[in-house]
Design a protein around this motif. Structure first.
Motif, PDB file in Angstrom:
ATOM      1  N   SER A  80     -62.882 -60.123 -39.123  1.00 42.95           N
ATOM      2  CA  SER A  80     -63.406 -61.484 -38.960  1.00 42.95           C
ATOM      3  C   SER A  80     -64.456 -61.792 -40.033  1.00 42.95           C
ATOM      4  CB  SER A  80     -63.974 -61.693 -37.559  1.00 42.95           C
ATOM      5  OG  SER A  80     -65.132 -60.918 -37.364  1.00 42.95           O
ATOM      6  N   ILE A  81     -65.206 -60.768 -40.453  1.00 39.57           N
ATOM      7  CA  ILE A  81     -66.178 -60.953 -41.530  1.00 39.57           C
ATOM      8  C   ILE A  81     -65.450 -61.277 -42.829  1.00 39.57           C
ATOM      9  CG2 ILE A  81     -67.916 -59.795 -42.945  1.00 39.57           C
ATOM     10  CD1 ILE A  81     -68.708 -58.213 -40.414  1.00 39.57           C
ATOM     11  N   VAL A  82     -64.411 -60.496 -43.145  1.00 39.24           N
ATOM     12  CA  VAL A  82     -63.640 -60.719 -44.378  1.00 39.24           C
ATOM     13  C   VAL A  82     -62.960 -62.078 -44.338  1.00 39.24           C
ATOM     14  CG1 VAL A  82     -61.677 -59.897 -45.731  1.00 39.24           C
ATOM     15  CG2 VAL A  82     -63.341 -58.262 -44.839  1.00 39.24           C
ATOM     16  N   LEU A  83     -62.377 -62.421 -43.205  1.00 38.27           N
ATOM     17  CA  LEU A  83     -61.706 -63.718 -43.072  1.00 38.27           C
ATOM     18  C   LEU A  83     -62.699 -64.872 -43.264  1.00 38.27           C
ATOM     19  CD1 LEU A  83     -58.826 -64.651 -42.487  1.00 38.27           C
ATOM     20  CD2 LEU A  83     -59.445 -64.813 -40.077  1.00 38.27           C
ATOM     21  N   THR A  84     -63.860 -64.759 -42.672  1.00 38.02           N
ATOM     22  CA  THR A  84     -64.891 -65.790 -42.824  1.00 38.02           C
ATOM     23  C   THR A  84     -65.345 -65.885 -44.275  1.00 38.02           C
ATOM     24  OG1 THR A  84     -65.646 -65.385 -40.567  1.00 38.02           O
ATOM     25  CG2 THR A  84     -67.158 -66.555 -42.019  1.00 38.02           C
ATOM     26  N   ALA A  85     -65.533 -64.732 -44.921  1.00 40.76           N
ATOM     27  CA  ALA A  85     -65.989 -64.711 -46.318  1.00 40.76           C
ATOM     28  C   ALA A  85     -64.970 -65.320 -47.263  1.00 40.76           C
ATOM     29  CB  ALA A  85     -66.314 -63.283 -46.741  1.00 40.76           C
ATOM     30  N   ILE A  86     -63.709 -65.362 -46.867  1.00 43.29           N
ATOM     31  CA  ILE A  86     -62.669 -65.976 -47.702  1.00 43.29           C
ATOM     32  C   ILE A  86     -62.487 -67.452 -47.350  1.00 43.29           C
ATOM     33  CG2 ILE A  86     -60.195 -65.965 -48.210  1.00 43.29           C
ATOM     34  CD1 ILE A  86     -60.323 -62.884 -47.869  1.00 43.29           C
ATOM     35  N   LEU A  87     -62.390 -67.761 -46.072  1.00 37.48           N
ATOM     36  CA  LEU A  87     -62.047 -69.119 -45.645  1.00 37.48           C
ATOM     37  C   LEU A  87     -63.183 -70.131 -45.840  1.00 37.48           C
ATOM     38  CD1 LEU A  87     -59.916 -68.456 -42.450  1.00 37.48           C
ATOM     39  CD2 LEU A  87     -59.146 -69.043 -44.760  1.00 37.48           C
ATOM     40  N   VAL A  88     -64.420 -69.742 -45.590  1.00 36.58           N
ATOM     41  CA  VAL A  88     -65.528 -70.701 -45.722  1.00 36.58           C
ATOM     42  C   VAL A  88     -65.682 -71.176 -47.175  1.00 36.58           C
ATOM     43  CG1 VAL A  88     -68.033 -70.983 -45.525  1.00 36.58           C
ATOM     44  CG2 VAL A  88     -66.739 -70.000 -43.631  1.00 36.58           C
ATOM     45  N   PRO A  89     -65.745 -70.276 -48.176  1.00 33.58           N
ATOM     46  CA  PRO A  89     -65.822 -70.774 -49.554  1.00 33.58           C
ATOM     47  C   PRO A  89     -64.588 -71.578 -49.976  1.00 33.58           C
ATOM     48  CG  PRO A  89     -66.558 -68.513 -49.469  1.00 33.58           C
ATOM     49  CD  PRO A  89     -65.966 -68.836 -48.134  1.00 33.58           C
ATOM     50  N   LEU A  90     -63.406 -71.197 -49.498  1.00 38.33           N
ATOM     51  CA  LEU A  90     -62.200 -71.980 -49.805  1.00 38.33           C
ATOM     52  C   LEU A  90     -62.294 -73.387 -49.209  1.00 38.33           C
ATOM     53  CD1 LEU A  90     -59.229 -69.463 -49.447  1.00 38.33           C
ATOM     54  CD2 LEU A  90     -60.049 -70.584 -51.525  1.00 38.33           C
TER      55      LEU A  90
ATOM     56  N   ALA B 198     -74.620 -59.613 -38.159  1.00 36.16           N
ATOM     57  CA  ALA B 198     -73.660 -59.849 -37.084  1.00 36.16           C
ATOM     58  C   ALA B 198     -73.090 -58.545 -36.537  1.00 36.16           C
ATOM     59  CB  ALA B 198     -72.529 -60.737 -37.586  1.00 36.16           C
ATOM     60  N   THR B 199     -72.516 -58.662 -35.393  1.00 35.82           N
ATOM     61  CA  THR B 199     -71.825 -57.522 -34.774  1.00 35.82           C
ATOM     62  C   THR B 199     -70.338 -57.817 -34.681  1.00 35.82           C
ATOM     63  OG1 THR B 199     -72.283 -58.453 -32.596  1.00 35.82           O
ATOM     64  CG2 THR B 199     -73.844 -56.834 -33.448  1.00 35.82           C
ATOM     65  N   SER B 200     -69.834 -58.576 -35.651  1.00 36.22           N
ATOM     66  CA  SER B 200     -68.426 -58.974 -35.662  1.00 36.22           C
ATOM     67  C   SER B 200     -67.546 -57.843 -36.166  1.00 36.22           C
ATOM     68  CB  SER B 200     -68.241 -60.195 -36.561  1.00 36.22           C
ATOM     69  OG  SER B 200     -69.076 -61.234 -36.148  1.00 36.22           O
ATOM     70  N   ARG B 201     -66.276 -57.997 -35.900  1.00 35.99           N
ATOM     71  CA  ARG B 201     -65.303 -57.035 -36.422  1.00 35.99           C
ATOM     72  C   ARG B 201     -65.165 -57.241 -37.924  1.00 35.99           C
ATOM     73  NH1 ARG B 201     -62.735 -58.472 -31.334  1.00 35.99           N
ATOM     74  NH2 ARG B 201     -62.656 -56.599 -30.050  1.00 35.99           N
ATOM     75  N   TRP B 202     -64.764 -56.180 -38.624  1.00 32.73           N
ATOM     76  CA  TRP B 202     -64.689 -56.236 -40.082  1.00 32.73           C
ATOM     77  C   TRP B 202     -63.705 -57.296 -40.552  1.00 32.73           C
ATOM     78  CZ3 TRP B 202     -60.252 -55.543 -42.776  1.00 32.73           C
ATOM     79  CH2 TRP B 202     -59.192 -54.945 -42.119  1.00 32.73           C
TER      80      TRP B 202
END
Length: 166
Positions: A131-141, A125-129
């Motif tokens: 948004s990547i961290v937020l996605t990596a936390i929220l999706v598994p939660l 992806a070309t996302s901001r850092w």
């Protein structure tokens, strides 16, 4: 006027060898299925034995695999199956996926998913850092909430979930 790079044929893996390798791998898998099915009993003794249906599927799988092999032997030598550039793109996806599968056992599904999302989104992806961290936390939660708390489906857990009492 065309440049030499435009007239040069794409470099990569040839189609016929790839088809033959895939056919041989599929034949080996079919042989494993058949061996296991007949080891469990693939007959009919007052009803189907444990390996009855898998054996039938294994024979169909073997026939299809042999058909692929014969077709690859009869087909003319032509073209590239996959270019090295395309293979690089596949590796960019396959690498994080292999890492994810390897981390499920020691870390649990949710932490491994988080690592997978971090690595995959960072590579592809070309996302901001953030948004990547937020996605990596929220999706598994969210997955934990749905599967563990709502549906009560036990999925592989690691040390983090154990420390939290799950």
């Amino acid at each position: 006027m065309t440049s030499p790079a435009e007239t040069e044929a794409p470099r990569g893996l040839a189609r016929r060898p790839v088809e033959r390798i895939v056919a041989l791998v599929l034949i080996a898998l079919a042989a494993i299925v058949l061996y296991d099915s007949y080891g469990r009993g693939a007959g009919w003794d007052n009803g189907p034995e444990n390996g009855f249906f898998p054996a039938r599927v294994g024979w169909i799988f073997l026939a299809a695999s042999l058909f692929i092999l014969v077709q690859s032997l009869r087909s003319p030598q032509d073209g590239v199956f996959v270019t090295y550039e395309q293979l690089g793109q596949v590796t960019r996806v396959l690498g994080p996926l292999i890492l994810f599968v390897a981390l499920i056992q020691p870390l649990g599904l949710y932490v491994a998913s988080s690592v997978f999302i971090l690595v995959f989104m960072s590579i592809v992806a070309t996302s901001r850092w953030w948004s990547i961290v937020l996605t990596a936390i929220l999706v598994p939660l969210a997955c934990f909430w749905v599967f563990e708390l709502q549906f009560r489906v036990p999925l592989p857990k690691g040390p983090l979930e154990t420390a939290l009492g799950y």
